[in-house]
Design a protein around this motif. Structure first.
Motif, short mmCIF file in Angstrom:
data_model
loop_
_atom_site.label_atom_id
_atom_site.label_comp_id
_atom_site.label_asym_id
_atom_site.label_seq_id
_atom_site.Cartn_x
_atom_site.Cartn_y
_atom_site.Cartn_z
N LEU A 41 0.81 -1.23 0.00
CA LEU A 41 0.00 0.00 0.00
C LEU A 41 0.84 1.28 0.00
O LEU A 41 0.55 2.19 -0.78
CB LEU A 41 -0.99 -0.01 1.16
CG LEU A 41 -2.14 -1.02 1.04
CD1 LEU A 41 -3.05 -0.95 2.27
CD2 LEU A 41 -2.93 -0.85 -0.23
N PRO A 42 1.88 1.41 0.84
CA PRO A 42 2.67 2.64 0.78
C PRO A 42 3.36 2.86 -0.57
O PRO A 42 3.46 4.00 -1.05
CB PRO A 42 3.72 2.45 1.89
CG PRO A 42 3.13 1.44 2.80
CD PRO A 42 2.30 0.54 1.94
N ALA A 45 0.67 3.89 -3.01
CA ALA A 45 0.28 5.28 -2.70
C ALA A 45 1.30 6.26 -3.26
O ALA A 45 0.92 7.28 -3.86
CB ALA A 45 0.15 5.44 -1.19
N ARG A 46 2.56 5.96 -3.09
CA ARG A 46 3.62 6.84 -3.61
C ARG A 46 3.54 6.90 -5.14
O ARG A 46 3.65 7.96 -5.74
CB ARG A 46 4.99 6.34 -3.15
CG ARG A 46 6.13 7.24 -3.53
CD ARG A 46 7.48 6.79 -2.99
NE ARG A 46 7.82 5.46 -3.52
CZ ARG A 46 8.04 4.39 -2.77
NH1 ARG A 46 7.98 4.46 -1.46
NH2 ARG A 46 8.35 3.24 -3.33
N ALA A 52 -1.62 6.65 1.70
CA ALA A 52 -1.89 5.21 1.82
C ALA A 52 -3.25 4.93 2.44
O ALA A 52 -3.89 3.92 2.11
CB ALA A 52 -0.78 4.54 2.63
N THR A 53 -3.71 5.81 3.30
CA THR A 53 -5.03 5.62 3.92
C THR A 53 -6.15 5.66 2.89
O THR A 53 -7.22 5.08 3.12
CB THR A 53 -5.29 6.67 5.02
OG1 THR A 53 -5.12 7.97 4.46
CG2 THR A 53 -4.34 6.47 6.19
#
Length: 180
Positions: A41-42, A45-46, A52-53
């Motif tokens: 997820l991180p 997200a990046r 990420a949330t």
């Protein structure tokens, strides 16, 4: 040794092993895919430029559709045949894996994961049912145990595979593991 005792210790034939292997691999991939995503997820997200949330639906959407539709998948297998439905589920799972790997934004990836959860609902309950129906003797417990063990291996390996691929290859590559 009695005749029934001899039958319960019988070895698995080539066809028996193929049934166990197919169901085991299906369960392993569904579980691995589910648990691999959490550590990615991180990185995703990046890549998409979002917190990420905002990506929690990648996990939740998959789980909700999988959980909600498992009974539907089982019933479809009863109506249309286990083999037909599990092949449909595995094919859909592979196709959605390619769709997820090609996602250009978080919405596309989330939609792909939700549909992938639907296809997983055609695999997860039916894989064990196929093995249970195939073995009607004392080997059934070992066969089902093997399939469930592979499911557990997928659960255990998921975070390792997800983290390793996200770090060393790409988060997209984890989805492509499901295709072959």
């Amino acid at each position: 040794m009695s005749a029934s005792a001899g039958r319960t210790t019988r070895l698995f034939s080539r066809r028996d092993r193929a049934v166990i292997a197919a169901a085991s691999i299906a369960m392993l991939l569904v579980e691995l895919d589910w648990f691999a995503l959490n550590l990615m997820l991180p990185v995703i997200a990046r890549d998409f430029g979002t917190p990420a949330t905002n990506l929690q639906w990648l996990v939740s959407g998959y789980m909700l559709t999988l959980g909600a539709l498992m009974i539907v998948g089982g019933r479809a297998a009863d109506l249309y045949g286990r083999r037909r439905i599990i092949v449909l589920g595995l094919t859909g799972f592979a196709v959605m894996s390619v769709v997820c790997s090609a996602a250009r934004n978080a919405a596309w990836l989330t939609a792909g994961r939700v549909v992938q959860g639907m296809t997983a609902a055609l695999v997860l309950p039916i894989a064990v049912a196929v093995v249970t129906a195939h073995f009607r003797d004392g080997r059934q417990g070992r066969a089902v145990g093997t399939v469930l063990a592979f499911s557990a291996v997928g659960t255990a390996l998921g975070p390792f595979v997800g983290g390793s691929f996200a770090e060393l290859v790409s988060w997209r590559a984890v989805f492509l593991l499901n295709v072959p």
